[in-house]
Design a protein around this motif. Structure first.
Motif, short mmCIF file in Angstrom:
data_model
loop_
_atom_site.label_atom_id
_atom_site.label_comp_id
_atom_site.label_asym_id
_atom_site.label_seq_id
_atom_site.Cartn_x
_atom_site.Cartn_y
_atom_site.Cartn_z
N ASN A 177 15.48 2.92 -6.08
CA ASN A 177 15.00 1.73 -5.36
C ASN A 177 13.49 1.55 -5.50
O ASN A 177 12.86 0.86 -4.72
CB ASN A 177 15.44 1.79 -3.89
CG ASN A 177 14.83 2.97 -3.13
OD1 ASN A 177 13.90 3.61 -3.61
ND2 ASN A 177 15.36 3.26 -1.96
N ARG A 178 12.92 2.22 -6.51
CA ARG A 178 11.52 2.05 -6.92
C ARG A 178 10.49 2.75 -6.02
O ARG A 178 9.31 2.76 -6.34
CB ARG A 178 11.12 0.57 -7.03
CG ARG A 178 12.06 -0.22 -7.92
CD ARG A 178 11.62 -1.66 -8.02
NE ARG A 178 12.73 -2.52 -8.40
CZ ARG A 178 12.68 -3.82 -8.48
NH1 ARG A 178 11.53 -4.44 -8.23
NH2 ARG A 178 13.73 -4.53 -8.82
N TYR A 179 10.94 3.29 -4.90
CA TYR A 179 10.00 3.95 -3.99
C TYR A 179 10.58 5.25 -3.45
O TYR A 179 11.79 5.38 -3.30
CB TYR A 179 9.67 3.04 -2.79
CG TYR A 179 8.85 1.84 -3.18
CD1 TYR A 179 7.47 1.92 -3.29
CD2 TYR A 179 9.48 0.62 -3.47
CE1 TYR A 179 6.71 0.83 -3.68
CE2 TYR A 179 8.73 -0.48 -3.86
CZ TYR A 179 7.34 -0.37 -3.96
OH TYR A 179 6.61 -1.46 -4.35
N ALA A 180 9.68 6.19 -3.16
CA ALA A 180 10.03 7.36 -2.37
C ALA A 180 9.05 7.34 -1.20
O ALA A 180 7.86 7.60 -1.40
CB ALA A 180 9.89 8.64 -3.17
N SER A 181 9.55 6.97 -0.06
CA SER A 181 8.69 6.85 1.10
C SER A 181 7.57 5.85 0.78
O SER A 181 7.84 4.69 0.51
CB SER A 181 8.18 8.26 1.45
OG SER A 181 7.66 8.33 2.71
N THR A 182 6.32 6.30 0.72
CA THR A 182 5.22 5.37 0.49
C THR A 182 4.67 5.42 -0.93
O THR A 182 3.60 4.89 -1.21
CB THR A 182 4.06 5.69 1.46
OG1 THR A 182 3.69 7.05 1.26
CG2 THR A 182 4.46 5.51 2.90
N GLY A 245 11.20 -1.60 4.89
CA GLY A 245 10.30 -0.47 4.77
C GLY A 245 11.09 0.82 4.64
O GLY A 245 12.32 0.83 4.71
N HIS A 246 10.36 1.92 4.47
CA HIS A 246 11.03 3.21 4.33
C HIS A 246 11.87 3.52 5.58
O HIS A 246 12.99 4.00 5.49
CB HIS A 246 9.98 4.31 4.09
CG HIS A 246 10.54 5.69 4.12
ND1 HIS A 246 11.60 6.06 3.33
CD2 HIS A 246 10.21 6.78 4.86
CE1 HIS A 246 11.90 7.33 3.59
NE2 HIS A 246 11.06 7.78 4.52
N TYR A 247 11.33 3.22 6.73
CA TYR A 247 12.05 3.38 8.00
C TYR A 247 11.77 2.14 8.83
O TYR A 247 10.86 1.36 8.52
CB TYR A 247 11.56 4.64 8.74
CG TYR A 247 10.07 4.64 8.99
CD1 TYR A 247 9.52 4.09 10.15
CD2 TYR A 247 9.18 5.15 8.04
CE1 TYR A 247 8.15 4.05 10.35
CE2 TYR A 247 7.80 5.11 8.24
CZ TYR A 247 7.30 4.57 9.40
OH TYR A 247 5.95 4.51 9.59
N ILE A 248 12.55 1.94 9.89
CA ILE A 248 12.31 0.76 10.73
C ILE A 248 10.97 0.97 11.44
O ILE A 248 10.78 1.98 12.14
CB ILE A 248 13.44 0.56 11.75
CG1 ILE A 248 14.79 0.39 11.04
CG2 ILE A 248 13.15 -0.67 12.63
CD1 ILE A 248 15.97 0.27 11.98
N GLY A 249 10.07 0.04 11.24
CA GLY A 249 8.74 0.16 11.84
C GLY A 249 7.66 0.48 10.81
O GLY A 249 6.48 0.49 11.13
#
Ligand SMILES: Cc1ncc(C[n+]2csc(CCOP(=O)(O)OP(=O)(O)O)c2C)c(N)n1
Length: 357
Positions: A177-182, A245-249
Motif C-alpha cells: 500500500n506504498r507506506y509503512a507507518s509514516t 492514515g496509518h491509524y485513526i487519528g
C-alpha cells in the motif's frame, strides 16, 4: 475458465464482500472517534479488493494470518459482523470475548489465526499451519497477509526460506500500500517491486493490480491450486493503497494532502468492480448491496451495545492452552480460592541477599 454468468456472479460476490468491509471500516472510524472503541484501529479502506479476492478462494478450514490492518481479512474469511463489532467494542460476545480488540482478533472457527500487532508476526503462524496441513495430509492451505514494511523484518525471510525448502502450502499475499507507518516504500527500499525478494528463496511471484478484485482472485486461484496439489508456496504482490492514515487519528504529515483522494478517485476498488460489471448489475441491485451492508452493521452495533463487558475472571482465561472456561463452575471455585490468597509483597529489610531484578 468460468462462464460469463458465473464470472458475473463471482463479481457480485466480490463486490458484496468489499462493500461489507467498506461499511464496517467507515463504521469503525465513526465509532472510534465517538469513543465507543478502545485501543488503536488501523483501517484498510482502499485495500478491500485484496481481502475479498483472496478469501473468495479459501475454504473455512484453510488458515489465514492477518496484520494490524486486518478487519477486512477477518470479515472476508467468514467471521460474523456481530462477533466482529462486539469484539471491537470490547464486549463479552465478541469473537475473542472482548479481549482481542481491533489488532488481535482471531477466529479459529473460520481458520482466522489472528490479527497481529507485531509487524511480520503472521509468518511463523502460517508456516506452522502449512506444515501441519502437510503432516496431517490434508489439502488445506495457509495464507499470510502482510505489508511492504513487514518484508524488511527477519521473520519474513526466515519463514519464506523454510516454506520454500519444505515445499509447504503457504501463500504470501503482500498488500503493497506504498507506506509503512509514516515512511513510503521508496524511502525504505531500493526496489520497486517487493516481490522480487521471493526469488531469493526460489518462490514464484506474481504482481497484480490490487484494486481489481478479479485480478487478485485469479492470482489466488492459481496459487491455491498449486499449493493444494503439493506445488509449494507462491508469492502474490498486490499493488494497492491505504486511503486513510496509518491509524485513526494519524495527522498524515508524511504525504501530500489530497493524495488519497486522487487515488480513490481513479482506483476505488468498489467503483472499479461496479464499472467492470457494467449492465450485469443494475443500479438498484448495487444500492441494495450497500443497504444490506449498512443494515448488517447497524444490527451488529446494536448487538454490541446490548452485550456485557467481559467479567473480571475472563482475564485469566485463554492464557494457557487447555484453560477452562470461566463459565465452568469448577473454574469459578478455583478463581475464588486464588483471590483468597495473600498477594506476594517483597519484605523490605528482611535480610535477603540483595534486591535482584
Ligand atoms: C515488530 C514491530 N516493529 C514496529 C512496529 C510498529 N509498527 C506498527 S505498523 C508499522 C508499519 C507496518 O507497515 P506495513 O508492514 O507496510 O503494513 P501497513 O501498515 O502498510 O499495512 C510499524 C513499523 C510493530 N508494531 N511491530
Amino acid at each position: 475458465m468460468l462462464s460469463a454468468p458465473a464470472r458475473t456472479e463471482l463479481g457480485v460476490a466480490l463486490l458484496r464482500t468489499m462493500i461489507r468491509i467498506r461499511v464496517l471500516e467507515e463504521g469503525i472510524e465513526k465509532h472510534f472517534l465517538a469513543g465507543d472503541i478502545p485501543g488503536f484501529a488501523h483501517l484498510s479502506i482502499g485495500q478491500e479488493a485484496v481481502a475479498a479476492g483472496v478469501c473468495a478462494n479459501l475454504r473455512a478450514d484453510d488458515a489465514i494470518a492477518s496484520t494490524h490492518r486486518g478487519h477486512g481479512h477477518t470479515l472476508a474469511k467468514g467471521t460474523s459482523m456481530r462477533a466482529m463489532v462486539a469484539e471491537l467494542f470490547a464486549r463479552a460476545t465478541g469473537v475473542c470475548r472482548g479481549k482481542g480488540g481491533s489488532m488481535h482478533i482471531a477466529d479459529f472457527s473460520v481458520g482466522m489465526l489472528g490479527a497481529n500487532g507485531v509487524v511480520a508476526g503472521g509468518f511463523g503462524l502460517v508456516a506452522g499451519a502449512a506444515l501441519s496441513a502437510v503432516q496431517r495430509k490434508t489439502d488445506q492451505v495457509a495464507v499470510c497477509f502482510f505489508g511492504d514494511g513487514a518484508t524488511n523484518r527477519g521473520p519474513f525471510h526466515e519463514n519464506l526460506n523454510l516454506c520454500a525448502i519444505w515445499n509447504l502450502p503457504a501463500i504470501f499475499v503482500l498488500e503493497n500500500n506504498r507506506y509503512a507507518s509514516t515512511t513510503s516504500t521508496a524511502e525504505t527500499m531500493k526496489i520497486a517491486d517487493v516481490s522480487i525478494r521471493a526469488a531469493g528463496y526460489g518462490i514464484p511471484a506474481t504482481i497484480v493490480d490490487g484494486f481489481d478484485a478479479f485480478a487478485v482472485y485469479d492470482a489466488l486461484a492459481a496459487a491455491t491450486a498449486r499449493a493444494r496439489s503439493g506445488g509449494g508456496p507462491t508469492f502474490v504482490e498486490c499493488k494497492t493503497f491505504r486511503a486513510r492514515g496509518h491509524y485513526i487519528g494519524d495527522p498524515e504529515r508524511y504525504r501530500r494532502k489530497g493524495e488519497a483522494d486522487d487515488v480513490m478517485q481513479s482506483d476505488d476498488p468498489i467503483v472499479r468492480m461496479q464499472a467492470g460489471l457494467g449492465d450485469a448489475l443494475s443500479p438498484d441491485a448495487f444500492e441494495r448491496l450497500w443497504n444490506d451492508a449498512r443494515d448488517e452493521f447497524a444490527d451488529a452495533v446494536a448487538f454490541a451495545r446490548n452485550s456485557p463487558a467481559p467479567e473480571r475472571d475472563e482475564a485469566f482465561f485463554g492464557v494457557f492452552s487447555g484453560d477452562r472456561d470461566p463459565a465452568d463452575p469448577v473454574h469459578r471455585i478455583e478463581a475464588r480460592e486464588r483471590d483468597a490468597l495473600v498477594p506476594f509483597a517483597p519484605q523490605v529489610g528482611s535480610g535477603s541477599q540483595g534486591s535482584g531484578h
